[in-house]
Design a protein around this motif. Structure first.
Motif, PDB file in Angstrom:
ATOM      1  N   LEU A 415       0.832  -1.197   0.000  1.00 24.38           N
ATOM      2  CA  LEU A 415       0.000   0.000   0.000  1.00 24.38           C
ATOM      3  C   LEU A 415       0.867   1.247   0.000  1.00 24.38           C
ATOM      4  CD1 LEU A 415      -2.606  -1.053   2.729  1.00 24.38           C
ATOM      5  CD2 LEU A 415      -2.692  -1.458   0.257  1.00 24.38           C
ATOM      6  N   ASP A 416       0.355   2.316  -0.613  1.00 26.62           N
ATOM      7  CA  ASP A 416       1.106   3.568  -0.582  1.00 26.62           C
ATOM      8  C   ASP A 416       1.190   4.124   0.827  1.00 26.62           C
ATOM      9  OD1 ASP A 416      -1.589   4.232  -0.430  1.00 26.62           O
ATOM     10  OD2 ASP A 416      -1.501   5.799  -1.971  1.00 26.62           O
ATOM     11  N   ASP A 417       0.118   3.996   1.596  1.00 29.10           N
ATOM     12  CA  ASP A 417       0.085   4.511   2.968  1.00 29.10           C
ATOM     13  C   ASP A 417      -1.057   3.820   3.703  1.00 29.10           C
ATOM     14  OD1 ASP A 417       0.002   5.851   5.345  1.00 29.10           O
ATOM     15  OD2 ASP A 417      -0.244   7.850   4.479  1.00 29.10           O
ATOM     16  N   ALA A 418      -0.719   2.892   4.581  1.00 31.87           N
ATOM     17  CA  ALA A 418      -1.742   2.110   5.282  1.00 31.87           C
ATOM     18  C   ALA A 418      -2.591   2.950   6.215  1.00 31.87           C
ATOM     19  CB  ALA A 418      -1.082   0.979   6.070  1.00 31.87           C
ATOM     20  N   ALA A 419      -2.161   4.186   6.515  1.00 32.09           N
ATOM     21  CA  ALA A 419      -2.919   5.046   7.429  1.00 32.09           C
ATOM     22  C   ALA A 419      -3.782   6.062   6.688  1.00 32.09           C
ATOM     23  CB  ALA A 419      -1.961   5.780   8.361  1.00 32.09           C
ATOM     24  N   SER A 420      -3.737   6.087   5.357  1.00 30.53           N
ATOM     25  CA  SER A 420      -4.498   7.090   4.628  1.00 30.53           C
ATOM     26  C   SER A 420      -5.983   6.708   4.581  1.00 30.53           C
ATOM     27  CB  SER A 420      -3.954   7.225   3.207  1.00 30.53           C
ATOM     28  OG  SER A 420      -4.258   6.071   2.446  1.00 30.53           O
ATOM     29  N   PRO A 421      -6.858   7.669   4.254  1.00 34.90           N
ATOM     30  CA  PRO A 421      -8.293   7.357   4.187  1.00 34.90           C
ATOM     31  C   PRO A 421      -8.619   6.270   3.168  1.00 34.90           C
ATOM     32  CG  PRO A 421      -7.967   9.725   4.304  1.00 34.90           C
ATOM     33  CD  PRO A 421      -6.612   9.118   4.112  1.00 34.90           C
ATOM     34  N   ARG A 422      -7.920   6.247   2.044  1.00 34.77           N
ATOM     35  CA  ARG A 422      -8.192   5.215   1.036  1.00 34.77           C
ATOM     36  C   ARG A 422      -6.851   4.748   0.449  1.00 34.77           C
ATOM     37  NH1 ARG A 422     -10.642   4.480  -4.580  1.00 34.77           N
ATOM     38  NH2 ARG A 422     -11.998   2.659  -4.314  1.00 34.77           N
ATOM     39  N   PRO A 423      -6.179   3.800   1.117  1.00 36.47           N
ATOM     40  CA  PRO A 423      -4.878   3.339   0.627  1.00 36.47           C
ATOM     41  C   PRO A 423      -4.983   2.729  -0.761  1.00 36.47           C
ATOM     42  CG  PRO A 423      -5.282   2.597   2.884  1.00 36.47           C
ATOM     43  CD  PRO A 423      -6.571   3.147   2.373  1.00 36.47           C
ATOM     44  N   ARG A 424      -3.955   3.002  -1.575  1.00 36.01           N
ATOM     45  CA  ARG A 424      -3.887   2.436  -2.918  1.00 36.01           C
ATOM     46  C   ARG A 424      -2.850   1.315  -2.957  1.00 36.01           C
ATOM     47  NH1 ARG A 424      -8.209   4.670  -5.485  1.00 36.01           N
ATOM     48  NH2 ARG A 424      -7.269   3.822  -7.402  1.00 36.01           N
TER      49      ARG A 424
END
Length: 433
Positions: A415-424
């Protein structure tokens, strides 16, 4: 085995890149049916998001992986040690390539089946942190060494008998190149390894006398002797490393390293590598022909459990590592007050060094913190207690012990960022266990 011209950094980059052309299907439990029939490259081009994947799921965090890669490489450079990360942690050639590109000198493995994976991807320098006594496997390895002069591998011995068996198997196979071996030093209550210095010297002399073997150093595993960072545990590690230094001095004084181009002294998992560097690097300063080699492997993914607490970089030895591993599981039942059942268990997440840790609930607006704890895991379920969740909620879990996490997944989304609102999903890491 000849490697292609693109085998920079000790691995065949073409073969690693070819993994992106593998077609996705039902074999990969992390990939939803919408991705089946596409190659990895084609699927990633669709811009998949975490909420399009099913549960249970294990993911990696791209930023945390990059941080850990850079942090450990810089630490080793400053400490004056080489790093041959234990590849059995991930069994992922793409991650091995990243570690080699960051400066690792070799890949460590534990057995011949893992070595065959490494050779399938053109890995050139390998440390086998184990004894190799299987005649069929030794015959295969002899052929590999004879066919590829750039292939380097060393393994361990801890008895005169193991030296005899290894030498006999290699002679029966018609081996031409000598095999490099290290004498393994162990300790009381530990795993393999010679228990006293006199026996270690006898083993070294047996290697020196064996026509198909070459003694190139010594090694061992300090974490087999303790499992914590208490003063007593750290003292146990220190005493062991002092004995390793003593063994080196004994064998060098006896002239038993005279066939080695470079002498190897190796120790260090992911729990005590600061002590390994502190006690062993004086050997390298005193002897220009000697390399101190760490074999830390769990640092790359790190965790939210055992290594979070025991890593030297969590105990003040440097910039802390970040957990790149997360589990995701869905609440499928609330059969009684205070209890929720998640759809992930032993088949999906590690549990041998601590149960999964509930961290957050994923919602339409991102993550919200979650209290509670996992009290037990079955094959396919986790018992979540004391958490305010509803049926259908997706829970993010911290996990403990990377070495028993990767082996449960043949393909792991990054994932690009596991803490983001909608990980890509930005990558898929292929494993070979």
């Amino acid at each position: 085995m000849q490697q292609s011209a693109t085998a920079g950094s000790g691995i065949d980059r073409d073969r690693v890149a070819a993994l992106a052309e593998e077609r996705l299907d039902w074999r990969f439990k992390a990939v939803p049916p919408a991705g089946w029939g596409r190659t990895v490259t084609e699927y990633l081009a669709t811009g998949p998001a975490l909420d399009q994947l099913g549960t249970p799921l294990l993911t990696l965090d791209a930023a945390a992986l990059e941080h850990n890669l850079r942090t450990m490489a810089a630490w080793c450079a400053t400490a004056g040690v080489q790093l041959a990360p234990h590849g059995k942690t991930t069994m992922a050639p793409a991650l091995w390539q990243a570690q080699l590109d960051a400066g690792a000198s070799a890949v460590t493995l534990a057995n011949l089946s893992q070595l065959r994976v490494a050779r399938a991807f053109g890995v050139r320098r390998v440390v086998i942190a184990n004894a190799l006594l299987d005649p069929a496997g030794l015959a295969w390895l002899a052929a590999e060494l004879d066919a590829d002069p750039e292939f380097e591998v060393c393994s361990w011995v801890d008895s005169v008998e193991s030296v005899r068996l290894m030498d006999e198997a290699r002679r029966a196979a018609g081996a031409r190149r000598p095999a490099d071996v290290l004498v393994e030093l162990g300790g009381p209550g530990g795993r393999t390894g010679v228990r006293d210095l006199a026996t270690a010297e006898a083993v070294a002399r047996a290697v020196r006398a064996a026509p198909t073997l070459r003694l190139v150093g010594i090694g061992g595993y300090e974490a087999a002797l303790t499992h914590d960072a208490t003063p007593g545990g750290l003292a146990t590690v220190e005493r062991y490393l002092e004995r390793l230094v003593e063994l080196h001095d004994l064998l060098r004084a006896a002239g038993l390293f005279d066939q080695a181009e470079r002498v190897v002294v190796t120790a260090g998992g992911s729990a005590y590598f600061d002590q390994v560097a502190r006690l062993l690097t004086p050997l390298a300063r005193a002897h220009p022909d000697l390399d101190v080699v760490l074999r830390s492997g769990a640092y790359l993914a790190h965790d939210d459990g055992f290594y979070r607490a025991i890593s030297p970089l969590a105990r003040g030895a440097g910039e802390p590592l970040r957990s790149a591993l997360h589990g995701w599981a869905r609440v499928i039942s609330r059969p009684e007050p205070g209890l929720a059942l998640l759809d992930g268990g032993k088949r999906d997440f590690p549990y041998d060094e601590g149960l999964p840790e509930p961290q957050a609930v994923r919602g339409p607006d991102g993550l919200r913190p979650l209290s509670g704890h996992v009290s037990a895991v079955n094959d396919q379920h986790a018992f979540l207690r004391g958490a305010e969740v509803e049926v259908g909620d997706v829970v993010r879990l911290g996990v403990s012990h990377p070495c028993t996490a990767f082996d449960k997944w043949t393909l792991i989304p990054v994932l690009d960022d596991a803490a983001s609102p909608r990980p890509r999903v930005v990558d898929l890491v292929r494993t070979f266990f």
